[in-house]
Design an enzyme around this catalytic site. Structure first.
Site, PDB file in Angstrom:
ATOM      1  N   GLN A 196       2.223  65.064 -24.578  1.00  0.00           N
ATOM      2  CA  GLN A 196       0.766  65.091 -24.520  1.00  0.00           C
ATOM      3  C   GLN A 196       0.269  66.393 -23.899  1.00  0.00           C
ATOM      4  OE1 GLN A 196      -1.638  62.055 -22.180  1.00  0.00           O
ATOM      5  NE2 GLN A 196      -1.709  61.209 -24.258  1.00  0.00           N
ATOM      6  N   PHE A 197       0.962  66.841 -22.875  1.00  0.00           N
ATOM      7  CA  PHE A 197       0.785  68.169 -22.293  1.00  0.00           C
ATOM      8  C   PHE A 197       2.178  68.712 -22.004  1.00  0.00           C
ATOM      9  CE2 PHE A 197      -3.200  66.102 -21.460  1.00  0.00           C
ATOM     10  CZ  PHE A 197      -4.157  67.100 -21.634  1.00  0.00           C
ATOM     11  N   ALA A 198       2.355  70.009 -22.143  1.00  0.00           N
ATOM     12  CA  ALA A 198       3.673  70.604 -21.908  1.00  0.00           C
ATOM     13  C   ALA A 198       4.165  70.316 -20.496  1.00  0.00           C
ATOM     14  CB  ALA A 198       3.623  72.115 -22.144  1.00  0.00           C
TER      15      ALA A 198
ATOM     16  N   GLU B 287       8.885  59.483 -21.612  1.00  0.00           N
ATOM     17  CA  GLU B 287       9.286  60.751 -22.254  1.00  0.00           C
ATOM     18  C   GLU B 287      10.789  60.866 -22.429  1.00  0.00           C
ATOM     19  OE1 GLU B 287       5.176  61.627 -20.695  1.00  0.00           O
ATOM     20  OE2 GLU B 287       6.950  60.570 -19.932  1.00  0.00           O
TER      21      GLU B 287
ATOM     22  N   HIS C 153      -1.806  70.314 -15.993  1.00  0.00           N
ATOM     23  CA  HIS C 153      -2.137  70.299 -17.418  1.00  0.00           C
ATOM     24  C   HIS C 153      -2.302  71.707 -17.973  1.00  0.00           C
ATOM     25  CE1 HIS C 153      -3.337  66.283 -16.042  1.00  0.00           C
ATOM     26  NE2 HIS C 153      -3.254  65.869 -17.291  1.00  0.00           N
TER      27      HIS C 153
END
Length: 690
Positions: A451-453, A429, A496
């Protein structure tokens, strides 16, 4: 070691002495060899002058590169002027060899308005596209990912490259980026090298191994035998060279540059050198054994090269004196200019106006033709329209190409727009957000999908310290959108399900968008991509396939900082966003005797204070509702603003309704208890009845 070390080095390296290292001139012309001499002498003379001024109290801080000049100069001279270099705080030779005017450079170093950062940054924490330099931030490692992005832009500009192709890209530019031996321990080092290797990016990673990270010696920095060994794990070629030998540095980098331009790939080069002064002057060098200084003093890069040129008959003593005299005059003149600059005057209005890159919103009207679309489909439509409109837009994220992303937002995009523009990324990231910034520097737009915050924590530093601050620091915009699938309600547990938008509303330089409806999601996403500033775009996962609405077809946009009314009434004002809008609407359906304004903020940074004020003045009673935890949520900031600016309009205390101050639990019954929805109904009744 004495503060007079630099002058001792003069004495120990008398003009005409036998050089203590071997120089192989190969086929380089006398003109080239002489240019290298001038290039390595100038930063040394500037440093000598700077150290005198430091003792006199005329400058406040200095990170010395004395003893390491051959690396900065050798790398820079081997590249074309329009090839980017990302230096660190000991690389004065990069700036001088790039031809940065000394008067402006000294203004920067003095913190004058006439420098490159208007007094907002110190020393070499700045960049300049005019001279193809991107400066560091104090965290060191993140610049490596930026280099990846600049190199990726070069591949895109030249039409890409396949290792199977025998045809080299046309006029490909190479990017060089510096790090230190200590910096190789950072996660950003590993991420950047991995991404560069996977994507065959034309980057030269230069390690200045000077023996110490501040005071930490090599044996406490890494356990591998040599730093070049680290390249093996990434499938990269690597070289270890004498970083004090300017001809060896110049020849190796020039050879690599010419090779990489024909066959794009990353290369790691470890330059062995030694820092002859403290990490910065105030820290001293008491922790360094005396014998190390004695060893490396004999390998001084300037005087050894100077004596080599004398021995070869390429230069004579009078020539050296003439060159020095010319540089001395140039340095003194530039310093006088910098010292005589007017003192900076603080202007709050100007400072606030310069946090963001200028952006003139131009409305694209919505089509009268609409179609019923789910929230997730509206986001996909917005991305697709933006990809068609902006051919310089690149999408990056884990699994977003053939797989279409875990939520299928980009399904089919790779086949429509190609994998050069729709790029699967490694799980890196930080490097990917850095690469997005690098693309901006080269004029590209980019979208990074977390992909997820929750996973944004792995790229947090790049967002809050690089993307957010870069325009304020030196006028470079960050044309980056980070998409953030967020929120709970889907039984995904604490890693998530977070609503972490408030982390970013505190950071000047970012814009934070959080739509609640399909129509807004599409239009605001398009606006986010149009805006040249960094945007955090939050998408509530539970809304993806549960909310449907009419969405205009084609390309349209919605301005930031403009809230909308989800409903209107007179009894209270409900200020909310995202899933909170739908919670408020559901509660009002069960409370037919209460009418309320529901303000859907849509953007959290900037906030629409005008609409908030309009509604509060009408109802006199306010509650702020959000899914984020109560403590530290944006509701506290909004409540404070209302209390400070609209106190006389209130008929009741401003109330807040947020989630429990716990991590998001997994079990559905616990998760529903975590949310404020059930508590909100009672709070609203209490507010109206106050």
């Amino acid at each position: 070691m004495s503060d007079l070390l630099i002058f001792v080095m003069h004495k120990q390296n008398e003009i005409g002495a036998t050089p203590l290292m071997e120089f192989n001139r190969k086929k380089y012309s006398e003109e080239t060899l002489l240019e290298l001499y001038k290039a390595i002498l100038l930063p040394r003379m500037i440093e000598e002058k700077k150290l005198i001024n430091l003792r006199l109290g005329k400058i406040s801080k200095w990170f010395s590169g004395i003893g390491q000049e051959a690396i900065s100069v050798g790398v820079t001279m081997a590249l074309d002027k329009d090839e980017y270099i990302l230096p660190m705080h000991r690389n004065l030779g990069v700036f001088t060899s790039k031809g940065v005017p000394l008067d402006k450079l000294f203004c920067q170093l003095q913190g004058s308005f006439g420098g490159f950062s208007k007094g907002r940054e110190r020393s070499f924490h700045f960049g300049t596209n005019d001279y193809h330099i991107v400066g560091m931030i104090s965290h060191l490692g993140p610049q490596l990912g930026i280099a990846d992005g600049i190199a990726l832009a070069e591949l895109l500009r030249t039409g890409g490259y396949s290792p199977k192709s025998k045809k080299p890209p046309k006029d490909l530019k190479v990017t060089a980026v510096f790090t230190g031996d200590g910096g190789t321990s950072e996660g950003d080092f590993h991420e950047a090298l991995n991404v560069a290797a996977v994507w065959n990016l034309p980057v030269i990673f230069v390690i200045e191994n000077n023996g110490y990270g501040l005071s930490t010696p090599l044996n406490e920095q890494y356990a591998c035998k040599e730093l070049v060994d680290k390249a093996v794990g990434y499938g990269m070629e690597s070289y270890q060279i004498d970083g004090n030998n300017i001809l060896e540095v110049y020849d190796r980098i020039l050879t690599l540059r010419n090779s990489i331009r024909k066959k794009p790939r990353p290369v790691l080069v470890e330059c062995l050198t030694f820092r002859m002064r403290g990490h910065e002057e105030a820290s001293g060098t008491k922790y360094v054994p005396k014998e190390l200084f004695e060893k490396w003093e004999k390998k001084d890069p300037v005087y050894n090269y100077e004596n080599f040129l004398l021995a070869e008959g390429i230069i004579k003593a009078p020539d050296i004196e003439a060159i020095r005299a010319g540089f001395k005059t140039e340095i003194e003149k530039a310093l006088d200019f910098a010292f005589n600059q007017d003192k900076i005057r603080a202007d709050s209005a100007y400072e606030l106006s310069d946090v963001y890159a200028p952006f003139e919103f131009k409305e694209v009207e919505q089509s009268n033709n609409t179609a019923s679309r789910r929230f997730v489909d509206a986001i996909s439509d917005g991305l697709q329209e933006a990809m068609k409109r902006h051919d310089n837009l690149v999408l990056m994220g884990q699994d977003i190409a053939e797989y279409g992303g875990v939520f299928k937002v980009t399904e089919g995009f790779a086949s429509e727009f190609g994998k050069e523009r729709v790029r699967n990324t490694p799980l890196c990231e930080s490097a990917i957000v850095g690469a997005a910034l690098g693309l901006s520097i080269k004029g590209y737009k980019s979208m990074v999908e977390m992909q997820f915050a929750d996973f944004v924590t792995c790229g947090f530093n790049q967002i809050v310290n690089n993307l957010a601050k870069i325009h304020y620091r030196w006028g470079q915009n960050a044309d980056v959108v980070v998409r953030m699938p967020c929120g709970g309600g889907v039984g995904a547990g604490p890693f998530h399900s977070q609503s972490n938008e408030a982390w970013f509303t505190h950071v000047p330089g970012l814009k934070v968008v959080y739509p609640a409806t399909p129509m807004d999601a599409k239009g605001l996403l398009i606006s986010s991509i149009e805006d040249p500033n960094p945007v955090l775009f939050f998408e509530h996962k539970a809304l993806y396939r549960s909310i449907t609405g009419d969405v205009p077809e084609g390309y349209y946009n919605i301005p930031f900082g403009k809230a909308s009314y989800a409903s209107k009434g007179d009894d209270a004002t409900i200020i909310t966003y995202g899933a909170g809008v739908h919670w408020a609407l559901d509660v009002l359906k069960d409370m037919e005797d209460i009418s309320a304004d529901i303000i859907d903020l849509r953007t959290l940074l900037p906030l629409d204070y005008e609409t908030i004020s309009e509604s509060v003045k009408k109802t006199g009673k306010v509650i702020v509702l959000h899914e984020d935890t109560l403590f530290g949520g944006i509701g506290g900031e909004i409540s404070a603003w209302i209390g400070e600016n609209l106190f006389t309009c209130l008929d009741a205390p401003v109330m807040r309704s947020g989630s429990l101050d716990t991590p998001v639990p997994f079990a559905p019954v616990l998760e529903q208890n975590f949310f404020p929805k059930s508590r909100f109904k009672k709070q609203l009744l209490d507010l109206v009845g106050y």
